[in-house]
Write a protein that holds these residues in place. Sequence first.
Motif, PDB file in Angstrom:
ATOM      1  N   ASN A 117     -17.563 -17.172  69.866  1.00  0.00           N
ATOM      2  CA  ASN A 117     -16.900 -17.469  71.181  1.00  0.00           C
ATOM      3  C   ASN A 117     -16.656 -16.119  71.924  1.00  0.00           C
ATOM      4  OD1 ASN A 117     -13.934 -17.369  72.503  1.00  0.00           O
ATOM      5  ND2 ASN A 117     -14.665 -19.538  72.493  1.00  0.00           N
ATOM      6  N   LEU A 118     -15.971 -15.107  71.143  1.00  0.00           N
ATOM      7  CA  LEU A 118     -15.960 -13.641  71.786  1.00  0.00           C
ATOM      8  C   LEU A 118     -17.146 -13.258  72.558  1.00  0.00           C
ATOM      9  CD1 LEU A 118     -13.742 -11.732  72.781  1.00  0.00           C
ATOM     10  CD2 LEU A 118     -14.234 -10.762  70.247  1.00  0.00           C
ATOM     11  N   GLU A 119     -18.172 -13.168  71.699  1.00  0.00           N
ATOM     12  CA  GLU A 119     -19.316 -12.632  72.254  1.00  0.00           C
ATOM     13  C   GLU A 119     -19.852 -13.404  73.452  1.00  0.00           C
ATOM     14  OE1 GLU A 119     -20.694  -9.715  71.190  1.00  0.00           O
ATOM     15  OE2 GLU A 119     -19.005  -9.837  70.051  1.00  0.00           O
ATOM     16  N   HIS A 120     -19.849 -14.639  73.516  1.00  0.00           N
ATOM     17  CA  HIS A 120     -20.379 -15.481  74.680  1.00  0.00           C
ATOM     18  C   HIS A 120     -19.324 -15.160  76.007  1.00  0.00           C
ATOM     19  CE1 HIS A 120     -22.392 -18.710  77.001  1.00  0.00           C
ATOM     20  NE2 HIS A 120     -20.966 -19.118  77.277  1.00  0.00           N
ATOM     21  N   ALA A 121     -17.956 -15.017  75.566  1.00  0.00           N
ATOM     22  CA  ALA A 121     -17.010 -15.016  76.516  1.00  0.00           C
ATOM     23  C   ALA A 121     -17.220 -13.553  77.184  1.00  0.00           C
ATOM     24  CB  ALA A 121     -15.466 -14.854  75.995  1.00  0.00           C
ATOM     25  N   LYS A 122     -17.663 -12.533  76.391  1.00  0.00           N
ATOM     26  CA  LYS A 122     -17.978 -11.229  77.042  1.00  0.00           C
ATOM     27  C   LYS A 122     -19.068 -11.260  78.213  1.00  0.00           C
ATOM     28  CE  LYS A 122     -16.363  -8.299  73.095  1.00  0.00           C
ATOM     29  NZ  LYS A 122     -16.828  -7.455  72.345  1.00  0.00           N
ATOM     30  N   LYS A 123     -20.047 -12.215  77.927  1.00  0.00           N
ATOM     31  CA  LYS A 123     -21.212 -12.453  78.743  1.00  0.00           C
ATOM     32  C   LYS A 123     -20.676 -13.138  79.980  1.00  0.00           C
ATOM     33  CE  LYS A 123     -24.708 -12.796  75.125  1.00  0.00           C
ATOM     34  NZ  LYS A 123     -25.876 -13.673  74.473  1.00  0.00           N
ATOM     35  N   VAL A 124     -19.777 -14.221  79.852  1.00  0.00           N
ATOM     36  CA  VAL A 124     -19.282 -14.946  81.019  1.00  0.00           C
ATOM     37  C   VAL A 124     -18.428 -13.740  81.718  1.00  0.00           C
ATOM     38  CG1 VAL A 124     -17.944 -16.647  81.610  1.00  0.00           C
ATOM     39  CG2 VAL A 124     -19.518 -16.993  79.814  1.00  0.00           C
ATOM     40  N   PHE A 125     -17.800 -12.851  81.393  1.00  0.00           N
ATOM     41  CA  PHE A 125     -17.011 -12.065  81.791  1.00  0.00           C
ATOM     42  C   PHE A 125     -17.713 -11.197  82.790  1.00  0.00           C
ATOM     43  CE2 PHE A 125     -14.522  -7.966  82.125  1.00  0.00           C
ATOM     44  CZ  PHE A 125     -13.105  -8.431  82.110  1.00  0.00           C
ATOM     45  N   GLU A 126     -19.002 -10.888  82.587  1.00  0.00           N
ATOM     46  CA  GLU A 126     -20.047 -10.176  83.326  1.00  0.00           C
ATOM     47  C   GLU A 126     -20.341 -11.194  84.572  1.00  0.00           C
ATOM     48  OE1 GLU A 126     -21.276  -6.794  83.366  1.00  0.00           O
ATOM     49  OE2 GLU A 126     -19.825  -6.139  81.720  1.00  0.00           O
ATOM     50  N   GLU A 127     -20.943 -12.390  84.019  1.00  0.00           N
ATOM     51  CA  GLU A 127     -21.676 -13.251  84.972  1.00  0.00           C
ATOM     52  C   GLU A 127     -20.472 -13.668  86.059  1.00  0.00           C
ATOM     53  OE1 GLU A 127     -22.860 -16.427  82.379  1.00  0.00           O
ATOM     54  OE2 GLU A 127     -24.264 -15.246  81.330  1.00  0.00           O
ATOM     55  N   VAL A 128     -19.060 -13.779  85.728  1.00  0.00           N
ATOM     56  CA  VAL A 128     -18.301 -14.437  86.723  1.00  0.00           C
ATOM     57  C   VAL A 128     -17.813 -12.973  87.783  1.00  0.00           C
ATOM     58  CG1 VAL A 128     -17.876 -16.339  85.641  1.00  0.00           C
ATOM     59  CG2 VAL A 128     -16.228 -14.549  85.451  1.00  0.00           C
ATOM     60  N   GLY A 129     -18.289 -11.915  87.439  1.00  0.00           N
ATOM     61  CA  GLY A 129     -17.921 -10.547  88.395  1.00  0.00           C
ATOM     62  C   GLY A 129     -16.665 -10.080  87.634  1.00  0.00           C
ATOM     63  N   MET A 130     -15.967 -10.065  86.588  1.00  0.00           N
ATOM     64  CA  MET A 130     -14.771  -9.388  86.353  1.00  0.00           C
ATOM     65  C   MET A 130     -15.072  -8.079  86.183  1.00  0.00           C
ATOM     66  SD  MET A 130     -12.931 -12.163  85.987  1.00  0.00           S
ATOM     67  CE  MET A 130     -11.485 -11.301  85.331  1.00  0.00           C
ATOM     68  N   THR A 131     -16.246  -7.169  85.903  1.00  0.00           N
ATOM     69  CA  THR A 131     -16.313  -6.109  85.758  1.00  0.00           C
ATOM     70  C   THR A 131     -16.320  -5.363  87.259  1.00  0.00           C
ATOM     71  OG1 THR A 131     -18.765  -6.090  85.818  1.00  0.00           O
ATOM     72  CG2 THR A 131     -17.297  -6.224  83.836  1.00  0.00           C
ATOM     73  N   LYS A 132     -16.082  -6.109  88.479  1.00  0.00           N
ATOM     74  CA  LYS A 132     -16.580  -5.741  89.810  1.00  0.00           C
ATOM     75  C   LYS A 132     -15.141  -5.202  90.734  1.00  0.00           C
ATOM     76  CE  LYS A 132     -20.669  -8.269  90.582  1.00  0.00           C
ATOM     77  NZ  LYS A 132     -21.572  -7.092  89.778  1.00  0.00           N
ATOM     78  N   THR A 133     -14.272  -5.211  89.651  1.00  0.00           N
ATOM     79  CA  THR A 133     -12.768  -4.596  90.463  1.00  0.00           C
ATOM     80  C   THR A 133     -12.903  -3.233  90.512  1.00  0.00           C
ATOM     81  OG1 THR A 133     -11.667  -4.712  88.428  1.00  0.00           O
ATOM     82  CG2 THR A 133     -11.727  -6.972  89.764  1.00  0.00           C
TER      83      THR A 133
END
Length: 148
Positions: free
Chosen positions: A45-61
């Motif tokens: 779960n956590l590993e996949h959530a980290k990928k989704v985090f990137e995919e949905v733009g969470m690192t772009k703030t």
Amino acid sequence: MKKEEAKSFFTTEQEKEIVAAIKTAENQTSGEIRVHLENHTDEPNLEHAKKVFEEVGMTKTELRNGVMFYLAVQDHQFSILGDKGINEAVPSGFWDNIRDVMVGHFKAGDFTKGMVEGITMAGEALKKYFPHQGDDDINELPDEISKS
């Protein structure tokens, strides 16, 4: 027994309640909060959530202060992820209390209350480290629940 589906996990009214909690929390902090739902993942779960985090733009703030609540509905798994700026600023175990409160609601079958309370607690905690920037504070990410 019918499998739960991410696209219909929350009713329209429940989604409105969750989005309202996001907006309220973001009015206290420059941090950005998102909720993402999926049916299932074959990865941890956590590993996949980290990928989704990137995919949905969470690192772009700008301040790298995004928070994502990830829920795999068929797996009955969830993760809370904070971006680099948050994780560098907050103490160890920062997310544990929020997670524990959410788990209590989830175990009682009240996923909406769990999400709303988790989001509210995250907003309250983040305002200490990332206070709202007044008129200069822009909403950098969508508040709507994303699903895949």
